[in-house]
Design an enzyme around this catalytic site. Sequence first.
Site, PDB file in Angstrom:
ATOM      1  N   ARG A  16       0.802  -1.226   0.000  1.00 59.27           N
ATOM      2  CA  ARG A  16       0.000   0.000   0.000  1.00 59.27           C
ATOM      3  C   ARG A  16       0.835   1.276   0.000  1.00 59.27           C
ATOM      4  O   ARG A  16       0.316   2.380  -0.160  1.00 59.27           O
ATOM      5  CB  ARG A  16      -0.959  -0.005   1.193  1.00 59.27           C
ATOM      6  CG  ARG A  16      -2.149  -0.905   0.943  1.00 59.27           C
ATOM      7  CD  ARG A  16      -3.086  -0.895   2.103  1.00 59.27           C
ATOM      8  NE  ARG A  16      -2.549  -1.642   3.239  1.00 59.27           N
ATOM      9  CZ  ARG A  16      -2.922  -1.453   4.503  1.00 59.27           C
ATOM     10  NH1 ARG A  16      -3.801  -0.525   4.794  1.00 59.27           N
ATOM     11  NH2 ARG A  16      -2.403  -2.179   5.462  1.00 59.27           N
ATOM     12  N   LYS A  23       8.800  -1.205   2.675  1.00 58.93           N
ATOM     13  CA  LYS A  23       8.126  -0.254   3.558  1.00 58.93           C
ATOM     14  C   LYS A  23       9.026   0.302   4.662  1.00 58.93           C
ATOM     15  O   LYS A  23       9.059   1.512   4.896  1.00 58.93           O
ATOM     16  CB  LYS A  23       6.907  -0.925   4.181  1.00 58.93           C
ATOM     17  CG  LYS A  23       6.201  -0.035   5.180  1.00 58.93           C
ATOM     18  CD  LYS A  23       4.804  -0.476   5.482  1.00 58.93           C
ATOM     19  CE  LYS A  23       4.735  -1.639   6.405  1.00 58.93           C
ATOM     20  NZ  LYS A  23       3.342  -1.992   6.717  1.00 58.93           N
ATOM     21  N   GLU A 153      -7.860 -11.971  14.052  1.00 61.28           N
ATOM     22  CA  GLU A 153      -7.604 -11.098  12.902  1.00 61.28           C
ATOM     23  C   GLU A 153      -8.940 -10.626  12.317  1.00 61.28           C
ATOM     24  O   GLU A 153      -9.915 -11.397  12.288  1.00 61.28           O
ATOM     25  CB  GLU A 153      -6.805 -11.851  11.843  1.00 61.28           C
ATOM     26  CG  GLU A 153      -5.382 -12.114  12.246  1.00 61.28           C
ATOM     27  CD  GLU A 153      -4.665 -10.857  12.712  1.00 61.28           C
ATOM     28  OE1 GLU A 153      -4.472  -9.945  11.897  1.00 61.28           O
ATOM     29  OE2 GLU A 153      -4.312 -10.769  13.904  1.00 61.28           O
ATOM     30  N   ASN A 225       1.279   2.134   7.137  1.00 60.23           N
ATOM     31  CA  ASN A 225       0.930   1.229   6.038  1.00 60.23           C
ATOM     32  C   ASN A 225       0.737   1.919   4.702  1.00 60.23           C
ATOM     33  O   ASN A 225       0.639   1.266   3.678  1.00 60.23           O
ATOM     34  CB  ASN A 225      -0.359   0.468   6.391  1.00 60.23           C
ATOM     35  CG  ASN A 225      -0.119  -0.492   7.537  1.00 60.23           C
ATOM     36  OD1 ASN A 225       0.704  -1.394   7.431  1.00 60.23           O
ATOM     37  ND2 ASN A 225      -0.783  -0.257   8.659  1.00 60.23           N
ATOM     38  N   ARG A 331      28.569  25.206   0.183  1.00 62.62           N
ATOM     39  CA  ARG A 331      28.680  23.791  -0.188  1.00 62.62           C
ATOM     40  C   ARG A 331      29.785  23.104   0.615  1.00 62.62           C
ATOM     41  O   ARG A 331      30.534  23.764   1.336  1.00 62.62           O
ATOM     42  CB  ARG A 331      28.905  23.706  -1.699  1.00 62.62           C
ATOM     43  CG  ARG A 331      27.660  24.180  -2.481  1.00 62.62           C
ATOM     44  CD  ARG A 331      27.943  24.389  -3.939  1.00 62.62           C
ATOM     45  NE  ARG A 331      28.607  23.236  -4.516  1.00 62.62           N
ATOM     46  CZ  ARG A 331      29.288  23.252  -5.662  1.00 62.62           C
ATOM     47  NH1 ARG A 331      29.386  24.376  -6.357  1.00 62.62           N
ATOM     48  NH2 ARG A 331      29.863  22.173  -6.112  1.00 62.62           N
ATOM     49  N   TYR A 364      30.815  33.765  -6.911  1.00 63.42           N
ATOM     50  CA  TYR A 364      31.122  32.340  -6.781  1.00 63.42           C
ATOM     51  C   TYR A 364      32.576  32.172  -6.375  1.00 63.42           C
ATOM     52  O   TYR A 364      33.491  32.615  -7.083  1.00 63.42           O
ATOM     53  CB  TYR A 364      30.893  31.570  -8.098  1.00 63.42           C
ATOM     54  CG  TYR A 364      31.437  30.163  -7.978  1.00 63.42           C
ATOM     55  CD1 TYR A 364      30.827  29.259  -7.113  1.00 63.42           C
ATOM     56  CD2 TYR A 364      32.589  29.764  -8.646  1.00 63.42           C
ATOM     57  CE1 TYR A 364      31.354  27.984  -6.931  1.00 63.42           C
ATOM     58  CE2 TYR A 364      33.115  28.489  -8.467  1.00 63.42           C
ATOM     59  CZ  TYR A 364      32.487  27.605  -7.602  1.00 63.42           C
ATOM     60  OH  TYR A 364      33.008  26.355  -7.408  1.00 63.42           O
ATOM     61  N   SER A 404      34.772  44.996  -7.985  1.00 61.43           N
ATOM     62  CA  SER A 404      33.625  44.234  -8.505  1.00 61.43           C
ATOM     63  C   SER A 404      33.920  43.618  -9.868  1.00 61.43           C
ATOM     64  O   SER A 404      34.748  44.125 -10.619  1.00 61.43           O
ATOM     65  CB  SER A 404      32.422  45.161  -8.650  1.00 61.43           C
ATOM     66  OG  SER A 404      32.068  45.643  -7.383  1.00 61.43           O
ATOM     67  N   SER A 422      38.591  46.838 -10.522  1.00 61.66           N
ATOM     68  CA  SER A 422      37.299  46.306 -10.927  1.00 61.66           C
ATOM     69  C   SER A 422      37.338  45.776 -12.362  1.00 61.66           C
ATOM     70  O   SER A 422      37.978  46.347 -13.223  1.00 61.66           O
ATOM     71  CB  SER A 422      36.282  47.441 -10.801  1.00 61.66           C
ATOM     72  OG  SER A 422      35.039  46.977 -11.164  1.00 61.66           O
TER      73      SER A 422
END
Length: 457
Positions: A16, A23, A153, A225, A331, A364, A404, A422
């Site tokens: 199920r 499961k 059962e 279940n 990271r 980055y 920059s 820059s």
Amino acid sequence: MSEFSCIVMAAGKGTRMKTPLPKVVHPVAGRPMIERVLRAVQGAGAGEVRVVVGFGEEMVRAVVEPMGAYCFKQKEQRGTADAVRSAEPETLPGEIMILNGDHPLLEVADIKRIRERFRDSKAALAVVTCEVPEPGGLGRVVRSGGKLRAIVEAKDAGPDVLKIREINTGIYVVKANVLKDLLPRISNKNAQGEYYLTDLIGLAVEKNLNVEGILAEPRVGMGVNNQAELAEATAMAFRRKAAALMENGVMMMAPDSVFIEDTVEVGAASMIYPNVFLRGRTKLGASCVVETGSVLTDAVVADGVHIKAGCYVQEARVSAGVEMGPYAHLRPGTEIGQDCKVGNFVEMKKVKFGKGAKASHLTYLGDAEIGENTNIGCGTITCNYAADRKKYVTKIGKDVFVGSDSQFVAPVTVGDGAVIGSGSTITKDVPAGALAVARAKQFIKENYVPAAPKKKD
Ligand code: UD1
Ligand code: MG
């Protein structure tokens, strides 16, 4: 061998669940269900733990064997009694707990309590039961005069028995010699043609053995279940963790929408905004703020760090007083020094970022060492990945000013106190204290644009 061992039944597919996974390896708040069950029984002192495997055997083994459990293969799934037989219980001494691998909310304290009740009652066999509003397909606990008589059962039950709301949780404690005697007597003459472990109860009653029903709260009996139950168990596990953290002084505006895995540590007076995920071996210090949408996995964060909205941090270390984000990505292998600033849309991989350094915008940095108090200008890129498909290192000293929109074509080194003009593309080392400008010179061509023709009237 310890006098308390466990058999965990986990051979079923869990049809199920409607996924290709067995499961018991489905995750509840980040950890496989069966790992949670094993942690509970081992924490309560179980010596040997045997896991009955079948469907998806390899995946189940991969979770339980590193935890010290032994796997026993059930060749064909012929019912719960057959599952227990596959685990060779006749070779276990003392007291055996048998349980399903799909009860992810079990806690150490639950197992300890069940064992105490078993011992106090001097029972030969005990079944953990609970009362539920909708017993559905679960086994019904039949009592007479308060005494447990049998478990029936649902598929074998008549209308009167189906009305019973006390159900079998699938957790049992039994003396080894009793199990050894009764298990071979279980037959498969029932509606499903299966060997039901629940027949132990009727057999023990017939033999006038002392059989105890231990009533527990519904959480203990909560078996998963289907996907809806998996989500419910997950929500409960997260809620439980949030409550435990708040107990220790962690602040949350909306604890129901905070997702912190059990393995995570958070210091007091830290504030967790809604929709934050803290995962794995993450350690968050005291007096931190983690804003909405941030995900931290195996991250180590010191005290007084402000993580603004939408940050993604994985296997990175962040020192005290850092301000980060919104939308920063750290990271694996990144180490941010004290009081640094990592601004919006900054990605770092395997970077040592010295104390007080700043990269405030759109940058980055990969495979780099950045010295103390260096300022990395907006739009800076370390070009760490070369045409030979190898990674190279950029080293930038302390107190460097990077203008920059600069690129560093690694391998390259910049000395302390240097200034990078820059827009430079730095391909050669820059000595300490030097100015490096590596961009096309600006030239001016006057009167380049023809004068606009005069408009006619
Ligand atoms: C079982 C109980 C039921 C109880 C319910 C609680 C029996 C006959 N019934 O029913 O009284 O209310 O658990 O959740 O025991 N398994 C194997 N091999 C098998 C069959 C099952 O390893 O051949 C494992 C499954 O992977 C699962 C556990 O045993 O972890 C329970 O099996 P399941 O088929 O779910 O039993 P239920 O019908 O739910
Ligand atoms: Mg079941």
